[in-house]
Design an enzyme around this catalytic site. Structure first.
Site, PDB file in Angstrom:
ATOM      1  N   LYS A  77       0.860  -1.203   0.000  1.00 64.83           N
ATOM      2  CA  LYS A  77       0.000   0.000   0.000  1.00 64.83           C
ATOM      3  C   LYS A  77       0.894   1.250   0.000  1.00 64.83           C
ATOM      4  O   LYS A  77       1.933   1.250  -0.645  1.00 64.83           O
ATOM      5  CB  LYS A  77      -0.967  -0.047   1.190  1.00 64.83           C
ATOM      6  CG  LYS A  77      -1.736  -1.375   1.223  1.00 64.83           C
ATOM      7  CD  LYS A  77      -2.899  -1.391   2.159  1.00 64.83           C
ATOM      8  CE  LYS A  77      -3.570  -2.756   2.079  1.00 64.83           C
ATOM      9  NZ  LYS A  77      -4.767  -2.853   2.889  1.00 64.83           N
ATOM     10  N   HIS A 110      -8.506  -3.146  -6.141  1.00 70.37           N
ATOM     11  CA  HIS A 110      -8.452  -3.319  -4.682  1.00 70.37           C
ATOM     12  C   HIS A 110      -9.599  -2.527  -4.050  1.00 70.37           C
ATOM     13  O   HIS A 110      -9.976  -1.465  -4.563  1.00 70.37           O
ATOM     14  CB  HIS A 110      -7.099  -2.823  -4.160  1.00 70.37           C
ATOM     15  CG  HIS A 110      -6.886  -3.163  -2.714  1.00 70.37           C
ATOM     16  ND1 HIS A 110      -7.437  -2.414  -1.701  1.00 70.37           N
ATOM     17  CD2 HIS A 110      -6.235  -4.190  -2.130  1.00 70.37           C
ATOM     18  CE1 HIS A 110      -7.109  -2.978  -0.548  1.00 70.37           C
ATOM     19  NE2 HIS A 110      -6.377  -4.055  -0.775  1.00 70.37           N
ATOM     20  N   GLU A 135      -9.693  -0.580  -1.668  1.00 70.37           N
ATOM     21  CA  GLU A 135      -9.354   0.822  -1.364  1.00 70.37           C
ATOM     22  C   GLU A 135      -9.440   1.677  -2.630  1.00 70.37           C
ATOM     23  O   GLU A 135      -9.830   2.841  -2.572  1.00 70.37           O
ATOM     24  CB  GLU A 135      -7.963   0.894  -0.711  1.00 70.37           C
ATOM     25  CG  GLU A 135      -8.030   0.379   0.727  1.00 70.37           C
ATOM     26  CD  GLU A 135      -6.757  -0.303   1.222  1.00 70.37           C
ATOM     27  OE1 GLU A 135      -5.679  -0.087   0.644  1.00 70.37           O
ATOM     28  OE2 GLU A 135      -6.861  -1.060   2.216  1.00 70.37           O
ATOM     29  N   GLY A 176      -7.333  -5.032   7.105  1.00 74.31           N
ATOM     30  CA  GLY A 176      -6.743  -4.105   8.068  1.00 74.31           C
ATOM     31  C   GLY A 176      -7.476  -4.037   9.392  1.00 74.31           C
ATOM     32  O   GLY A 176      -7.226  -3.133  10.199  1.00 74.31           O
TER      33      GLY A 176
HETATM   34  P1  PGA Z   1      -4.412  -6.577   5.431  1.00 77.70           P
HETATM   35  O1  PGA Z   1      -4.636  -6.025   3.940  1.00 77.70           O
HETATM   36  O2  PGA Z   1      -3.606  -7.849   5.299  1.00 77.70           O
HETATM   37  O3  PGA Z   1      -3.649  -5.488   6.140  1.00 77.70           O
HETATM   38  O4  PGA Z   1      -5.757  -6.831   6.002  1.00 77.70           O
HETATM   39  C1  PGA Z   1      -4.913  -6.903   2.881  1.00 77.70           C
HETATM   40  C2  PGA Z   1      -5.124  -6.138   1.599  1.00 77.70           C
HETATM   41  O5  PGA Z   1      -5.729  -5.055   1.625  1.00 77.70           O
HETATM   42  O6  PGA Z   1      -4.700  -6.596   0.521  1.00 77.70           O
END
Ligand code: PGA
Length: 252
Positions: A11, A95, A97, A173
Site C-alpha cells: 500500500k 483493490h 481501497e 486491516g
Molecule cells: P491486510 O490487507 O492484510 O492489512 O488486512 C490486505 C489487503 O488489503 O490486501
C-alpha cells in the site's frame, strides 16, 4: 497443480530507499524459495529500486494500480508498458481501497484487466463484499457482479495467468480474518463462476484470500481447497512476519 502464491501489498508504505533495503533483506531470506511464488507490490516510485534489489531472484514484482491506456494526456497515471519495463510481472487491480476511495467501477477494472493482459502482465483482480453487504446476505451477488464485470468480454485463452483475490472488505486491516470456512465458501463459488465463464481453465486460475492474513492463520486458510495463496497487507511490511507466511507449510 496450482502453485501457491503469496503477495505482499505494501500500500502507501516505505520510501524508495526503505523499500530497496527491505527487498534486499527479503531476498536474503527467500533466495532459495521454490515451493511458493512470492510477489511484492511497492508504490510506483519504489518499483525500480525494488527491482534492482531483487534482480533475477525468485521474488517477483507487482504494481498496485495501472491506467488502461498505453500513453496519453492522463496526468498522474502510469501505463501497462511502463510497468512492464520497470520489471513488473503482476499488477493488483480493483483493490477495495481503489474502489472505495477512488471510485473505481467494475467497468474501469475491466478496462485495466484487458490492458494488462494485452501487454502480457498478470492482473490480480480483487473482489469482496463490505460488512453491510454480508449482513444483508448479498455476498454472493456482489462477488458475482465484480467477477463478471471485471472479466467482461475476455476469452478462455486469455485468462490462464489471471489471479483473483477474494478480500472481504470487513477483514482488511481490521484484524478480523474470515474463517477458513467463510473464505472457502466464497472462493469455491468464484471458481464455479470462472468455470461458467471460461470452462476448464478455471481449475488453473489461482484464487487468493486477503484480509488480516498473519503467520498465525495462514496455514489453516491454505488448507482449504480453493485458497491458492494470500494477498497480505499489514503483515507483509515486516520481513519476519512475511517470511513466516511464505513458509506456512514449513513451521514458519
Ligand atoms: P491486510 O490487507 O492484510 O492489512 O488486512 C490486505 C489487503 O488489503 O490486501
Amino acid at each position: 497443480m496450482r502453485k501457491p502464491l503469496i503477495a505482499g501489498n505494501w500500500k502507501m508504505h516505505k520510501t524508495p530507499e526503505e523499500a530497496r533495503a527491505f527487498a534486499s533483506q527479503l531476498l536474503e531470506e527467500l533466495k532459495e524459495e521454490r515451493e511458493v511464488e512470492v510477489v511484492v507490490a511497492p508504490p510506483f516510485v519504489s518499483l525500480l529500486p525494488v527491482k534492482e534489489a531483487l534482480g533475477d531472484g525468485p521474488i517477483k514484482l507487482a504494481a498496485q494500480n495501472v491506467h488502461w491506456e498505453r500513453e496519453g494526456a492522463f496526468t498522474g497515471e502510469v501505463s501497462p508498458l511502463m510497468l512492464r519495463e520497470a520489471g513488473c510481472e503482476y499488477v493488483i487491480v480493483g483493490h477495495s481501497e481503489r474502489r472505495g476511495y477512488f471510485g473505481e467501477t467494475d467497468e474501469v477494472v475491466n478496462r485495466k484487466v484487458k490492458a494488462l493482459l494485452d501487454v502480457g502482465l498478470k492482473p490480480i483482480l480483487c473482489v469482496g463484499e463490505t460488512l453491510k453487504e454480508r449482513e444483508e446476505g448479498k455476498t454472493f451477488e456482489v462477488v458475482e457482479a465484480q467477477v463478471k464485470g471485471g472479466l467482461k468480454d475476455l476469452e478462455a485463452g486469455e485468462v490462464k495467468e489471471l489471479v483473483v483475490a477474494y478480500e472481504p472488505v470487513w477483514a482488511i486491516g481490521t484484524g478480523r480474518t474470515a474463517t477458513p470456512h467463510q473464505a472457502q465458501e466464497v472462493q469455491s463459488f468464484i471458481r464455479k463462476l470462472l468455470g461458467g465463464l471460461f470452462g476448464e481453465v478455471a481449475r488453473e486460475i489461482r484464487i487468493l484470500y486477503g484480509g488480516s492474513v498473519k503467520p498465525e492463520n495462514i496455514a489453516e486458510l491454505m488448507a482449504e481447497e480453493d485458497i491458492d495463496g494470500a494477498l497480505v497487507g499489514g503483515a507483509s511490511l515486516k520481513v519476519d512476519s512475511f517470511v513466516k507466511i511464505v513458509r506456512y507449510n514449513r513451521g514458519g
